[in-house]
Design a protein around this motif. Sequence first.
Motif, PDB file in Angstrom:
ATOM      1  N   ARG A   1       0.841  -1.192   0.000  1.00 39.68           N
ATOM      2  CA  ARG A   1       0.000   0.000   0.000  1.00 39.68           C
ATOM      3  C   ARG A   1       0.877   1.243   0.000  1.00 39.68           C
ATOM      4  O   ARG A   1       1.808   1.354   0.787  1.00 39.68           O
ATOM      5  CB  ARG A   1      -0.914   0.002   1.226  1.00 39.68           C
ATOM      6  CG  ARG A   1      -1.795   1.232   1.373  1.00 39.68           C
ATOM      7  CD  ARG A   1      -2.685   1.083   2.591  1.00 39.68           C
ATOM      8  NE  ARG A   1      -3.520   2.241   2.835  1.00 39.68           N
ATOM      9  CZ  ARG A   1      -3.194   3.269   3.606  1.00 39.68           C
ATOM     10  NH1 ARG A   1      -2.010   3.266   4.205  1.00 39.68           N
ATOM     11  NH2 ARG A   1      -4.006   4.272   3.776  1.00 39.68           N
ATOM     12  N   ILE A   2       0.580   2.177  -0.899  1.00 46.51           N
ATOM     13  CA  ILE A   2       1.241   3.477  -0.925  1.00 46.51           C
ATOM     14  C   ILE A   2       0.188   4.539  -0.669  1.00 46.51           C
ATOM     15  O   ILE A   2      -0.821   4.612  -1.376  1.00 46.51           O
ATOM     16  CB  ILE A   2       1.916   3.768  -2.280  1.00 46.51           C
ATOM     17  CG1 ILE A   2       2.892   2.663  -2.669  1.00 46.51           C
ATOM     18  CG2 ILE A   2       2.649   5.100  -2.230  1.00 46.51           C
ATOM     19  CD1 ILE A   2       3.529   2.878  -4.030  1.00 46.51           C
ATOM     20  N   GLN A   3       0.414   5.356   0.348  1.00 48.26           N
ATOM     21  CA  GLN A   3      -0.465   6.493   0.598  1.00 48.26           C
ATOM     22  C   GLN A   3       0.062   7.674  -0.213  1.00 48.26           C
ATOM     23  O   GLN A   3       1.109   8.230   0.088  1.00 48.26           O
ATOM     24  CB  GLN A   3      -0.490   6.845   2.088  1.00 48.26           C
ATOM     25  CG  GLN A   3      -1.440   7.987   2.436  1.00 48.26           C
ATOM     26  CD  GLN A   3      -2.889   7.636   2.146  1.00 48.26           C
ATOM     27  OE1 GLN A   3      -3.371   6.602   2.581  1.00 48.26           O
ATOM     28  NE2 GLN A   3      -3.573   8.495   1.415  1.00 48.26           N
ATOM     29  N   PHE A   4      -0.647   8.030  -1.265  1.00 47.45           N
ATOM     30  CA  PHE A   4      -0.190   9.108  -2.141  1.00 47.45           C
ATOM     31  C   PHE A   4      -0.446  10.456  -1.467  1.00 47.45           C
ATOM     32  O   PHE A   4      -1.565  10.756  -1.044  1.00 47.45           O
ATOM     33  CB  PHE A   4      -0.894   9.034  -3.487  1.00 47.45           C
ATOM     34  CG  PHE A   4      -0.272   8.031  -4.416  1.00 47.45           C
ATOM     35  CD1 PHE A   4       0.517   8.434  -5.476  1.00 47.45           C
ATOM     36  CD2 PHE A   4      -0.450   6.668  -4.212  1.00 47.45           C
ATOM     37  CE1 PHE A   4       1.111   7.518  -6.329  1.00 47.45           C
ATOM     38  CE2 PHE A   4       0.145   5.740  -5.041  1.00 47.45           C
ATOM     39  CZ  PHE A   4       0.925   6.168  -6.110  1.00 47.45           C
ATOM     40  N   THR A   5       0.605  11.250  -1.377  1.00 47.22           N
ATOM     41  CA  THR A   5       0.548  12.568  -0.740  1.00 47.22           C
ATOM     42  C   THR A   5       1.236  13.582  -1.642  1.00 47.22           C
ATOM     43  O   THR A   5       1.988  13.209  -2.560  1.00 47.22           O
ATOM     44  CB  THR A   5       1.250  12.532   0.630  1.00 47.22           C
ATOM     45  OG1 THR A   5       2.610  12.076   0.447  1.00 47.22           O
ATOM     46  CG2 THR A   5       0.531  11.607   1.597  1.00 47.22           C
ATOM     47  N   PRO A   6       1.015  14.867  -1.418  1.00 45.65           N
ATOM     48  CA  PRO A   6       1.636  15.892  -2.286  1.00 45.65           C
ATOM     49  C   PRO A   6       3.155  15.866  -2.296  1.00 45.65           C
ATOM     50  O   PRO A   6       3.767  16.316  -3.277  1.00 45.65           O
ATOM     51  CB  PRO A   6       1.103  17.207  -1.696  1.00 45.65           C
ATOM     52  CG  PRO A   6      -0.191  16.840  -1.053  1.00 45.65           C
ATOM     53  CD  PRO A   6       0.023  15.465  -0.500  1.00 45.65           C
TER      54      PRO A   6
END
Length: 341
Positions: free
Chosen positions: A91-96
């Motif tokens: 799982r990758i939590q996409f953030t700015p």
Amino acid sequence: MTDLTTGSHSASAAPDGAAAPSSPGSSDLRHALARVRAEVGKAVVGQEGAVTGLIIALLARGHVLLEGVPGVAKTLLVRSLSEALSLSTTRIQFTPDLMPGDVTGSLVYDAQTGGFVFREGPVFTNILLADEINRTPPKTQSALLEAMEERQVSVDGVSRRLPDPFIVAATQNPIEYEGTYTLPEAQLDRFLLKLTLDVPEREAEVEVLRRHATGFNPRDLAGAGVTRVLDAQQLEAARAAAAAVGANQDVLAYIVDLARATRRSPSVRLGVSPRGTTALLAAAKAWAWLSGYDSITPDHVQAMLVPVWRHRIQLRPEAELEGVGADAVLRSIVQQVQVPI
């Protein structure tokens, strides 16, 4: 078989003249995949259509965009499916502030050897859960393009193959747009399916609460009783069987006629591309095989058309102002295009 949550026609019964069910080997594989859906159901309630959609994507070697408000079990769904299929998941939590190297991996200095070595990123997995993919800038979103299309990543001029199978299951919130970046058309076109996960019906939501009241822990899949019922070798055999499903000339022409109708629709600014037609063919083959048929029919095409094409068309601004949605436009096109007999 449970129909997809698309509002489209069911392909569980083919019209007269459809091919007979395929070989006993395929029957065993279909039975195993039905058990996979049952295992996922031990952890996830009320999202049977999304489970079937993810299985279709695996069979068709495609990627899935999951759209739904927070709290409808998107992450749990992917984790449960991976467990039942004996596949690895990351799982990758996409953030700015996420960088491309945080996804693909990068070269790091090894003090022992005095040189640089490649450290694999989280993309080196079987099922990559890209959580809230539209919250990261286009530079990082584009890091997934090569992985999604070529099943490889290139770092410092060297291409490295990803595990097989490999699919991206990306999520996005359809309500909150502040601080998000719209996915470019080139990336949207790489997703085989766009599945919408709605809030479950009242009975299903009561069942969710009942399970939590009796000690269900969404972080403990083993405790929920989710077991592995299929391995990578069996999945590959199922994929080969789905790819071998036939398609006669009339059905192929029907898919093309549907695509051309999207390009002529007065509500559509950008219609379905040839990649969209091949995607619909692959999804229809997978759905036909799961339904027990050796060749696809117009029913299978119609059942998969909305989830395969809803993210591939762009509506005209005036149509959007009138409240017209992509799903409604596609269903209207299905009604207008003549079905081969």
